[in-house]
Design an enzyme around this catalytic site. Structure first.
Site, PDB file in Angstrom:
ATOM      1  N   LYS A  85       0.861  -1.194   0.000  1.00 36.58           N
ATOM      2  CA  LYS A  85       0.000   0.000   0.000  1.00 36.58           C
ATOM      3  C   LYS A  85       0.885   1.227   0.000  1.00 36.58           C
ATOM      4  O   LYS A  85       2.031   1.180   0.462  1.00 36.58           O
ATOM      5  CB  LYS A  85      -0.876   0.023   1.264  1.00 36.58           C
TER       6      LYS A  85
HETATM    7  N1  GLU Z   1      -7.336   0.074  -3.061  1.00 38.25           N
HETATM    8  C1  GLU Z   1      -8.101  -1.105  -3.309  1.00 38.25           C
HETATM    9  C2  GLU Z   1      -8.138  -1.992  -2.094  1.00 38.25           C
HETATM   10  O1  GLU Z   1      -7.988  -1.524  -0.978  1.00 38.25           O
HETATM   11  C3  GLU Z   1      -7.656  -1.829  -4.569  1.00 38.25           C
HETATM   12  C4  GLU Z   1      -6.222  -2.256  -4.599  1.00 38.25           C
HETATM   13  C5  GLU Z   1      -5.783  -2.777  -5.952  1.00 38.25           C
HETATM   14  O2  GLU Z   1      -6.586  -2.862  -6.876  1.00 38.25           O
HETATM   15  O3  GLU Z   1      -4.602  -3.100  -6.051  1.00 38.25           O
HETATM   16  O4  GLU Z   1      -8.409  -3.166  -2.173  1.00 38.25           O
END
Ligand code: GLU
Length: 442
Positions: free
Chosen positions: A132
């Site tokens: 993240k």
């Molecule tokens: N931000 C989204 C999540 O928390 C998607 C992450 C992604 O598609 O890599 O799952």
């Protein structure tokens, strides 16, 4: 001990996790997100069998990068923002997870969000680890030019650890297709070749996938429908309350309303609105697109923000930020089922209260996995340069979500644990099994 056997981890050699004072997180309800995550892991260790010896792997990020993001503002001055990219685990594949722009982002929050991505990706069995990123900034205070310069500088700074086979960012809170296009371009310019697979959630004209925009909300809806069947909840006559009306909450609300459910309350950063006979969701979506929030929507009553938790409803969908459902409001919630569209909306103490009250919680790590599942489809399509139809994407998404949910449901029944613990059991076993197979290097 055979030469290939790994020595047991000596607990006295284990340093406390980054940025965390040791045992207080085990009791308090006001835990930070990383403390909440650690507590969630501790709850599954008794179910991991021989893999428990590797559990410490889950309790620390593999790699955490903090970067300075200086940009020139429109008024000629220079501003510095703090950026992060954390790769929690890469045992099962490259890091994968979104990037959020928010004034409250911290390193420990990004660590927790990266860890939840590891769990989520393993729970739906896409071949990724967890990662993240984020920038501590209020993006609403920036001009479009400033936002672009900040995104590009951040991408350059984290460029040393991201890449289509290393770590693949995606949208999250306050980031969107345009931000992904800038990230893709910046990375590609630095590499000297267009690399569409470095981020997902891109515009469809730039290697993005059909169905990605709605995917998280569609996943929320899919697991909600599955769970409703298990508990005999009739969705057609159900009342739904939604916190957060963006890409996740707005889409989930629309899909539930289309089945006949009444969306009776919606809360976002602008306020809380209520309509007992059901809000006109497409009209509300148009209002939010035009004004930026649900505030001022004409066909609804305004209620106090805190009253949202008392609303008479059958399904509650927290689809905003972390730590919204706490010991302070969990006792007031009327819903039979909570579907976590957001990451980390429920504290462990609230989880216990909800379980005691018989309220079913569909945890984030399975309920909102639709987004990353279609991100995976996007990445596969980019690698093969062959693009699928929206029907095909939605059908594959629904199949993966249903299969993952039914597996987790079974584990919850077998062990008599919550769906969150069951999802963690499934996911942690997959991650730690991969970890064990790979062995320690060197
Ligand atoms: N931000 C989204 C999540 O928390 C998607 C992450 C992604 O598609 O890599 O799952």
């Amino acid at each position: 001990m055979s030469p290939n056997a790994t020595p047991p981890v000596a607990s006295s050699l284990i340093a406390p996790p980054l940025g965390h004072a040791l045992p207080s997180y085990l009791q308090a309800d006001n835990l930070g997100p990383w403390g909440i995550y650690l507590q969630q892991v501790d709850r599954v260790i008794p179910y991991l069998g021989h893999l428990a010896r590797w559990a410490e792997t889950l309790k620390r990020p593999k790699r955490a990068l903090v970067v300075d993001v200086p940009i020139q503002l429109d008024n000629g001055t220079v501003a510095h923002f703090e950026g992060y990219r954390v790769q929690h685990n890469t045992s099962r594949g490259p890091g994968k997870g979104g990037v959020r722009f928010h004034q409250d982002v911290t390193l420990s929050e990004v660590m927790a969000l990266s860890a939840w991505m590891s769990i989520k990706n393993a729970a739906v069995n896409v071949p990724y680890g967890g990662a993240k990123g984020g920038i501590r900034v209020d993006p609403k205070a920036l001009s479009r030019g400033e936002l672009e310069r900040m995104t590009r500088r951040y991408t350059s700074e984290i460029g040393i650890i991201i890449g289509p086979t290393k770590d693949i960012p995606a949208p999250d809170v306050n980031t969107n297709e345009q931000v992904m296009a800038w990230m893709m371009d910046t990375y590609s310019m630095n590499q000297g070749a267009t690399a569409t697979g470095v981020v997902t959630g891109k515009p469809v004209d730039l290697g993005g996938s059909l169905g990605r925009r709605d995917a998280t909300g569609r996943g929320v809806f899919t697991v909600g429908m599955e769970a409703a069947q298990h508990i005999g909840l009739d969705v057609v006559s159900a009342r739904v309350a939604v916190q957060g009306f963006g890409n996740v909450g707005g889409v989930a609300a629309r899909l539930f309303a289309q089945t006949g459910a009444r969306v009776v309350a919606v809360q976002d950063h602008g306020g809380t609105i209520y309509q007992a006979s059901g809000l006109d969701v497409p009209a509300l979506q148009a209002h939010v697109a035009a004004t930026g929030s649900v505030a001022g929507f004409p066909q609804a009553e305004v209620i106090a923000n805190d009253t949202f938790w008392d609303v008479d409803c059958d399904i509650l969908i927290p689809a905003a930020l972390e730590q919204q459902i706490t010991a302070a409001n969990a006792g007031r919630i009327k819903a039979r089922m909570i579907i976590e569209g957001a990451n980390g909306p429920t504290t462990p103490a609230a989880d216990d209260i909800l379980q005691e009250r018989g309220i079913l919680v569909l945890p984030d790590v399975i309920a909102n996995a639709g987004g990353v599942t279609v991100s995976y489809f996007e990445w596969v399509q980019d690698f093969s340069s062959y693009f699928w139809s929206e029907d095909e994407i939605n059908a594959r998404l629904v199949r993966i979500m249903k299969e993952a949910f039914s597996g987790v449901w079974q584990v919850a029944q077998d062990h008599k644990v919550s769906l969150r613990t069951a999802t963690f059991i499934v996911a942690c076993k997959r991650i730690l099994h991969a970890r064990e197979l790979r062995g320690l290097y060197p």
